[in-house]
Design a protein around this motif. Structure first.
Motif, PDB file in Angstrom:
ATOM      1  N   GLU A  17      10.572  19.616  31.678  1.00 56.92           N
ATOM      2  CA  GLU A  17       9.390  19.236  30.883  1.00 56.92           C
ATOM      3  C   GLU A  17       9.241  17.719  30.833  1.00 56.92           C
ATOM      4  O   GLU A  17       8.120  17.202  30.737  1.00 56.92           O
ATOM      5  N   THR A 127       2.150  15.951  24.648  1.00 58.79           N
ATOM      6  CA  THR A 127       3.273  16.229  23.753  1.00 58.79           C
ATOM      7  C   THR A 127       4.268  17.167  24.433  1.00 58.79           C
ATOM      8  O   THR A 127       4.009  17.711  25.505  1.00 58.79           O
ATOM      9  N   ASP A 128       5.399  17.380  23.756  1.00 66.59           N
ATOM     10  CA  ASP A 128       6.394  18.310  24.292  1.00 66.59           C
ATOM     11  C   ASP A 128       5.805  19.717  24.416  1.00 66.59           C
ATOM     12  O   ASP A 128       6.058  20.412  25.405  1.00 66.59           O
ATOM     13  N   ASP A 129       5.039  20.118  23.414  1.00 69.51           N
ATOM     14  CA  ASP A 129       4.444  21.456  23.464  1.00 69.51           C
ATOM     15  C   ASP A 129       3.446  21.575  24.618  1.00 69.51           C
ATOM     16  O   ASP A 129       3.378  22.609  25.303  1.00 69.51           O
ATOM     17  N   GLN A 130       2.679  20.533  24.820  1.00 73.68           N
ATOM     18  CA  GLN A 130       1.728  20.563  25.935  1.00 73.68           C
ATOM     19  C   GLN A 130       2.451  20.559  27.280  1.00 73.68           C
ATOM     20  O   GLN A 130       2.008  21.211  28.228  1.00 73.68           O
ATOM     21  N   GLU A 133       3.573  24.019  27.893  1.00 75.58           N
ATOM     22  CA  GLU A 133       2.449  24.866  28.309  1.00 75.58           C
ATOM     23  C   GLU A 133       2.108  24.621  29.778  1.00 75.58           C
ATOM     24  O   GLU A 133       1.897  25.571  30.552  1.00 75.58           O
TER      25      GLU A 133
END
Length: 333
Positions: A17, A127-130, A133
């Motif tokens: 990531e 972001t980390d979440d993006q 994804e």
């Protein structure tokens, strides 16, 4: 009898990531030079940014994948230098038709994308979440499932096309027998009346040149027999052709970049159906049908070649099956 186990194929781990975040921090739009699509798009109603891209490997991370390089280490394979953010449409196309997008071309796109970032200084610091994804959408199970579905659909097209050719071949035998019976009847009739001579020159003539035809009753009997075999052929062939067209529709859905090749296969399949349901009495070699078979088989091979990353022309040929101007038995009703 002992079974044989196929050796496991090499598969590198997906990029981290952190690498995904690095990619989006140095790119703003699709890496294909003429494509203006941004890597994220804005929802006009909510203002939310929505992922509008996927990450393509320049060299695949799985053996047998697009542009696979067996000499590349895993570290290099999952590094930013081997990864190219593209819009969803172009990411699918470069992997579905890799013969048209060699690694050198994608590396040039990569350099141009980085040069553009250096110039405009616009990117997507996600972001980390993006990043999670983007990685899931690019390297997750659904990507492999889509590739598997496309491979299965292409294979099914090949099977349906083979079935169409073989079915028409089997049906053609009965039509050939009926046509041979017709020709034999005409030969017997001509022999019973001949020989024929030109009244002006005295030259010997064939029955065709002398325009001698058998009685209409005998001709209609033979023509009826041939038409019956062609109707039977039509009833046997058309359902197989319908199945082939349906499978082509599936390929178009799961592998949109193969659309042109699918169009060519469909066109040639319809030409084969047409050729298989009529008979040209002046063509003892059944040339139109053989040409139609050859073109369909070539179109299917070209479809497979593109899918399997073999060299193929970007635009398929547009052949038309020639129709003889000589006497022919019309298509079956």
């Amino acid at each position: 009898m002992t079974g044989h186990t196929r050796p496991a194929q090499t598969e590198h781990r997906p990029p981290t990531e952190a690498t995904v975040k690095q990619l989006y921090a140095t790119a703003f739009r699709c890496g294909k030079p003429e494509c203006p699509r941004p890597l994220y798009r804005m929802n006009n109603e909510t203002g939310e940014t929505i992922l509008n891209s996927r990450i393509a490997h320049i060299h695949a991370r799985r053996q047998g994948g697009p542009r696979w390089n067996p000499q590349m280490t895993e570290a290099d394979n999952r590094s930013a230098g081997n990864l190219l953010p593209l819009c969803i449409e172009d990411a699918a196309e470069v992997d579905e038709t890799p013969a048209h997008y060699p690694a050198d071309l994608l590396r040039e796109w990569k350099r141009e994308q980085l040069r553009e970032y250096d110039t405009i200084q616009r990117a997507w610091p996600i972001t980390d979440d993006q990043a999670a994804e983007a990685a899931e959408q690019s390297f997750g199970p659904q990507q492999e499932a889509a590739a598997t579905a496309a491979a299965a659909a292409v294979a099914q097209v090949a099977r349906c096309a083979s079935r169409l050719v073989e079915t028409s071949r089997q049906q053609r035998r009965a039509a050939a027998d009926a046509a041979a019976g017709w020709q034999a009847m005409r030969a017997r009739w001509a022999q019973s009346l001949g020989p024929f001579f030109d009244p002006g020159t005295g030259d010997r003539l064939t029955s065709d040149e002398a325009q001698v035809e058998p009685p209409r009753r005998d001709t209609e009997e033979c023509e009826s027999a041939l038409r019956a075999t062609l109707r039977t052929a039509k009833e046997a062939i058309e359902p197989v052709a319908t199945d082939l067209v349906a499978e082509l529709g599936a390929v178009r859905v799961v592998a949109r970049a193969l659309g042109l090749r699918c169009d060519q296969v469909e066109q040639d399949a319809r030409s084969l159906v047409s050729a298989a349901t009529q008979w040209d009495l002046s063509d003892p070699g059944d040339g139109v049908w053989h040409q139609a078979v050859a073109r369909l088989e070539a179109a299917v091979q070209a479809l497979g070649a593109v899918w399997h990353e073999e060299d193929a022309r970007s635009q398929p040929p547009q052949p038309t099956v020639p129709q003889s101007e000589a006497t022919a038995c019309p298509p079956a009703a």
